[in-house]
Write an enzyme that holds these catalytic residues in place. Sequence first.
Site, PDB file in Angstrom:
ATOM      1  CB  SER A 124       1.947   4.502   1.602  1.00 53.36           C
ATOM      2  OG  SER A 124       1.329   4.268   2.837  1.00 53.36           O
ATOM      3  CE1 TYR A 149       5.574   8.797   3.657  1.00 53.99           C
ATOM      4  CE2 TYR A 149       3.560   7.847   4.547  1.00 53.99           C
ATOM      5  CZ  TYR A 149       4.737   7.705   3.846  1.00 53.99           C
ATOM      6  OH  TYR A 149       5.087   6.486   3.319  1.00 53.99           O
ATOM      7  CE  LYS A 153       5.691   7.703   0.035  1.00 53.02           C
ATOM      8  NZ  LYS A 153       6.898   7.505  -0.763  1.00 53.02           N
TER       9      LYS A 153
HETATM   10  P1  NAD Z   1      13.743   4.544   4.970  1.00 53.70           P
HETATM   11  O1  NAD Z   1      13.735   5.886   5.608  1.00 53.70           O
HETATM   12  O2  NAD Z   1      14.413   3.435   5.699  1.00 53.70           O
HETATM   13  O3  NAD Z   1      14.364   4.632   3.505  1.00 53.70           O
HETATM   14  C1  NAD Z   1      14.275   5.788   2.716  1.00 53.70           C
HETATM   15  C2  NAD Z   1      15.674   6.086   2.219  1.00 53.70           C
HETATM   16  O4  NAD Z   1      15.636   7.238   1.379  1.00 53.70           O
HETATM   17  C3  NAD Z   1      16.653   6.393   3.361  1.00 53.70           C
HETATM   18  O5  NAD Z   1      17.806   5.602   3.178  1.00 53.70           O
HETATM   19  C4  NAD Z   1      16.958   7.878   3.200  1.00 53.70           C
HETATM   20  O6  NAD Z   1      18.254   8.187   3.614  1.00 53.70           O
HETATM   21  C5  NAD Z   1      16.741   8.071   1.720  1.00 53.70           C
HETATM   22  N1  NAD Z   1      16.367   9.428   1.289  1.00 53.70           N
HETATM   23  C6  NAD Z   1      15.359  10.203   1.768  1.00 53.70           C
HETATM   24  N2  NAD Z   1      15.293  11.337   1.055  1.00 53.70           N
HETATM   25  C7  NAD Z   1      16.259  11.288   0.111  1.00 53.70           C
HETATM   26  C8  NAD Z   1      16.682  12.153  -0.928  1.00 53.70           C
HETATM   27  N3  NAD Z   1      16.075  13.309  -1.144  1.00 53.70           N
HETATM   28  N4  NAD Z   1      17.721  11.769  -1.694  1.00 53.70           N
HETATM   29  C9  NAD Z   1      18.353  10.583  -1.492  1.00 53.70           C
HETATM   30  N5  NAD Z   1      17.976   9.715  -0.530  1.00 53.70           N
HETATM   31  C10 NAD Z   1      16.948  10.075   0.260  1.00 53.70           C
HETATM   32  O7  NAD Z   1      12.219   4.155   4.663  1.00 53.70           O
HETATM   33  P2  NAD Z   1      11.612   2.786   4.129  1.00 53.70           P
HETATM   34  O8  NAD Z   1      10.746   2.267   5.215  1.00 53.70           O
HETATM   35  O9  NAD Z   1      12.648   1.939   3.556  1.00 53.70           O
HETATM   36  O10 NAD Z   1      10.645   3.353   3.015  1.00 53.70           O
HETATM   37  C11 NAD Z   1      11.028   3.401   1.653  1.00 53.70           C
HETATM   38  C12 NAD Z   1       9.907   4.060   0.859  1.00 53.70           C
HETATM   39  O11 NAD Z   1       8.698   3.330   1.063  1.00 53.70           O
HETATM   40  C13 NAD Z   1       9.598   5.497   1.298  1.00 53.70           C
HETATM   41  O12 NAD Z   1       9.280   6.249   0.152  1.00 53.70           O
HETATM   42  C14 NAD Z   1       8.388   5.333   2.197  1.00 53.70           C
HETATM   43  O13 NAD Z   1       7.599   6.497   2.220  1.00 53.70           O
HETATM   44  C15 NAD Z   1       7.671   4.190   1.513  1.00 53.70           C
HETATM   45  N6  NAD Z   1       6.774   3.444   2.412  1.00 53.70           N
HETATM   46  C16 NAD Z   1       7.274   2.911   3.566  1.00 53.70           C
HETATM   47  C17 NAD Z   1       6.433   2.221   4.428  1.00 53.70           C
HETATM   48  C18 NAD Z   1       6.945   1.634   5.718  1.00 53.70           C
HETATM   49  O14 NAD Z   1       6.135   1.265   6.571  1.00 53.70           O
HETATM   50  N7  NAD Z   1       8.246   1.503   5.935  1.00 53.70           N
HETATM   51  C19 NAD Z   1       5.080   2.079   4.114  1.00 53.70           C
HETATM   52  C20 NAD Z   1       4.605   2.614   2.921  1.00 53.70           C
HETATM   53  C21 NAD Z   1       5.471   3.305   2.075  1.00 53.70           C
HETATM   54  C1  UD1 Z   2       1.634   4.236  10.043  1.00 54.59           C
HETATM   55  C2  UD1 Z   2       1.365   5.560   9.388  1.00 54.59           C
HETATM   56  C3  UD1 Z   2       1.070   5.351   7.908  1.00 54.59           C
HETATM   57  C4  UD1 Z   2       2.212   4.589   7.244  1.00 54.59           C
HETATM   58  C5  UD1 Z   2       2.411   3.282   7.998  1.00 54.59           C
HETATM   59  C6  UD1 Z   2       3.539   2.466   7.466  1.00 54.59           C
HETATM   60  C7  UD1 Z   2       0.390   6.938  11.175  1.00 54.59           C
HETATM   61  C8  UD1 Z   2      -0.842   7.621  11.668  1.00 54.59           C
HETATM   62  N1  UD1 Z   2       0.247   6.210  10.053  1.00 54.59           N
HETATM   63  O1  UD1 Z   2       0.503   3.447   9.880  1.00 54.59           O
HETATM   64  O2  UD1 Z   2       0.896   6.580   7.253  1.00 54.59           O
HETATM   65  O3  UD1 Z   2       1.906   4.338   5.890  1.00 54.59           O
HETATM   66  O4  UD1 Z   2       2.699   3.574   9.373  1.00 54.59           O
HETATM   67  O5  UD1 Z   2       4.750   3.105   7.722  1.00 54.59           O
HETATM   68  O6  UD1 Z   2       1.461   7.068  11.724  1.00 54.59           O
HETATM   69  N2  UD1 Z   2       0.528   1.001  17.683  1.00 54.59           N
HETATM   70  C9  UD1 Z   2       0.506   0.879  19.047  1.00 54.59           C
HETATM   71  N3  UD1 Z   2       1.602   1.309  19.752  1.00 54.59           N
HETATM   72  C10 UD1 Z   2       2.706   1.823  19.164  1.00 54.59           C
HETATM   73  C11 UD1 Z   2       2.729   1.929  17.751  1.00 54.59           C
HETATM   74  C12 UD1 Z   2       1.618   1.512  17.039  1.00 54.59           C
HETATM   75  O7  UD1 Z   2      -0.483   0.412  19.622  1.00 54.59           O
HETATM   76  O8  UD1 Z   2       3.654   2.207  19.862  1.00 54.59           O
HETATM   77  C13 UD1 Z   2      -0.636   0.518  16.911  1.00 54.59           C
HETATM   78  C14 UD1 Z   2      -1.297   1.588  16.057  1.00 54.59           C
HETATM   79  O9  UD1 Z   2      -2.278   2.271  16.801  1.00 54.59           O
HETATM   80  C15 UD1 Z   2      -1.867   0.744  14.911  1.00 54.59           C
HETATM   81  C16 UD1 Z   2      -0.866  -0.401  14.778  1.00 54.59           C
HETATM   82  O10 UD1 Z   2      -0.161  -0.455  16.012  1.00 54.59           O
HETATM   83  O11 UD1 Z   2      -3.122   0.202  15.295  1.00 54.59           O
HETATM   84  C17 UD1 Z   2       0.139  -0.192  13.658  1.00 54.59           C
HETATM   85  O12 UD1 Z   2       0.746   1.081  13.817  1.00 54.59           O
HETATM   86  P1  UD1 Z   2       1.966   1.560  12.875  1.00 54.59           P
HETATM   87  O13 UD1 Z   2       3.008   0.528  12.870  1.00 54.59           O
HETATM   88  O14 UD1 Z   2       2.351   2.931  13.322  1.00 54.59           O
HETATM   89  O15 UD1 Z   2       1.332   1.590  11.419  1.00 54.59           O
HETATM   90  P2  UD1 Z   2       0.028   2.347  10.862  1.00 54.59           P
HETATM   91  O16 UD1 Z   2      -0.725   3.032  11.938  1.00 54.59           O
HETATM   92  O17 UD1 Z   2      -0.721   1.376  10.043  1.00 54.59           O
END
Ligand code: NAD
Ligand code: UD1
Length: 338
Positions: A124, A149, A153
């Site tokens: 991330s 969190y 990572k």
């Molecule tokens: P998500 O929660 O939708 O998907 C994660 C999946 O992993 C889920 O289906 C959950 O059931 C499964 N899971 C969690 N722990 C597990 C375990 N111990 N064993 C088996 N399954 C398990 O999240 P996502 O948004 O699809 O994110 C996927 C990955 O990307 C995560 O590692 C997350 O931290 C990373 N990531 C997500 C974002 C984002 O904004 N969505 C941003 C940066 C990184």
């Molecule tokens: C968040 C996480 C980050 C993670 C990323 C992707 C936090 C502090 N950080 O980042 O660790 O990697 O999601 O999953 O949670 N916002 C609003 N109103 C809302 C929600 C968000 O104004 O209800 C604003 C936030 O202040 C920010 C932007 O929207 O400026 C994006 O927010 P968000 O989607 O939560 O992502 P990140 O803050 O980038």
Amino acid sequence: MNVLITGGAGYIGSHTCVELLNAGHAAIVVDNLANSSAAALKRVERIAGKEVAFYEGDVRDEALLDRVFDERDIDCAIHFAGLKCVPESVSKPMEYYDNNINSTLTLCRVMARRGVKRLVFSSSATVYSAQNAMPLSENSVTGDCTNPYGWTKYISERLLTDIAAADGEWSIALLRYFNPIGAHESGLIGEDPRGIPNNLMPYISQTAVGRRDELTVYGSDYDTKDGTGVRDYIHVMDLAKGHVAAIGYLLEHRGAAAFNLGTGKGVSVLEMVEAFQRANEVAVPFRFGPRRPGDVATCYADASRSEKLLHWRAEKTLEDMCRDSWHWQRLNPQGYGE
Ligand code: NAD
Ligand code: UD1
């Protein structure tokens, strides 16, 4: 190739399954459904017209992983499984460290034993220190994480880098996602957060569909174009394609390497609200509230390394992201719970 996909039922994992199947790979998913629904995988099969092999269980369960490797001829893995809610990680640090670190360790242990040493890891942009200048390149400073969190990572990246340094047979891509939003254009799969969403796009689309009264914009006095927070939003299908590209890269390169997956463009909260309203002709009521603790003003990627080495670039527009998020939300107002 036969690709083991941990967390494949989740938001990014399910979209990546579609792209892997479309690219001719086989998808073998291990997911404990802690934050997802098996229905997502059924819909993946519908979209791709191919089957997904699904093992329900925990990646920390070494015996389960051994069974998967016994039954399937795995060539490489993508490790999505993990917990990802920032505020929850602050209140439940032990759960986050246990789940996110031990899943990575268990997976690597089994992979090493089986001689399968190609791994794509879901990292991330949160690993970058808030002190960096924008845009963030892979050489920007990491660490200084503001929550457990983020540290999970950071530590996972560290341990994977050390594993690749100790054994030159490993090929590991650390993919640093910026802000994934959007959904598959069919509207069959999308993001389905449990409870009140923390992230901006699900909050916007749930407000538009009437599940929430109004969006709170966290902060209007940042040093940005309009005072609201700026982020690098990337369409989840572009992100999914980045994983297919990373697998191609692993076939040709050894060692561990980090890649930014973003568009390189910063979009403010107000710009996002306006783009969503314009693209979908729906109202998103909002009010301004105080800044959210831990937020930075601006965060966006320099994605040129991914373009050069992965031959990958985000192609979808902000309008595509808004339209596809809404299409999914409108067809599935209660997510997979429908
Ligand atoms: P998500 O929660 O939708 O998907 C994660 C999946 O992993 C889920 O289906 C959950 O059931 C499964 N899971 C969690 N722990 C597990 C375990 N111990 N064993 C088996 N399954 C398990 O999240 P996502 O948004 O699809 O994110 C996927 C990955 O990307 C995560 O590692 C997350 O931290 C990373 N990531 C997500 C974002 C984002 O904004 N969505 C941003 C940066 C990184
Ligand atoms: C968040 C996480 C980050 C993670 C990323 C992707 C936090 C502090 N950080 O980042 O660790 O990697 O999601 O999953 O949670 N916002 C609003 N109103 C809302 C929600 C968000 O104004 O209800 C604003 C936030 O202040 C920010 C932007 O929207 O400026 C994006 O927010 P968000 O989607 O939560 O992502 P990140 O803050 O980038």
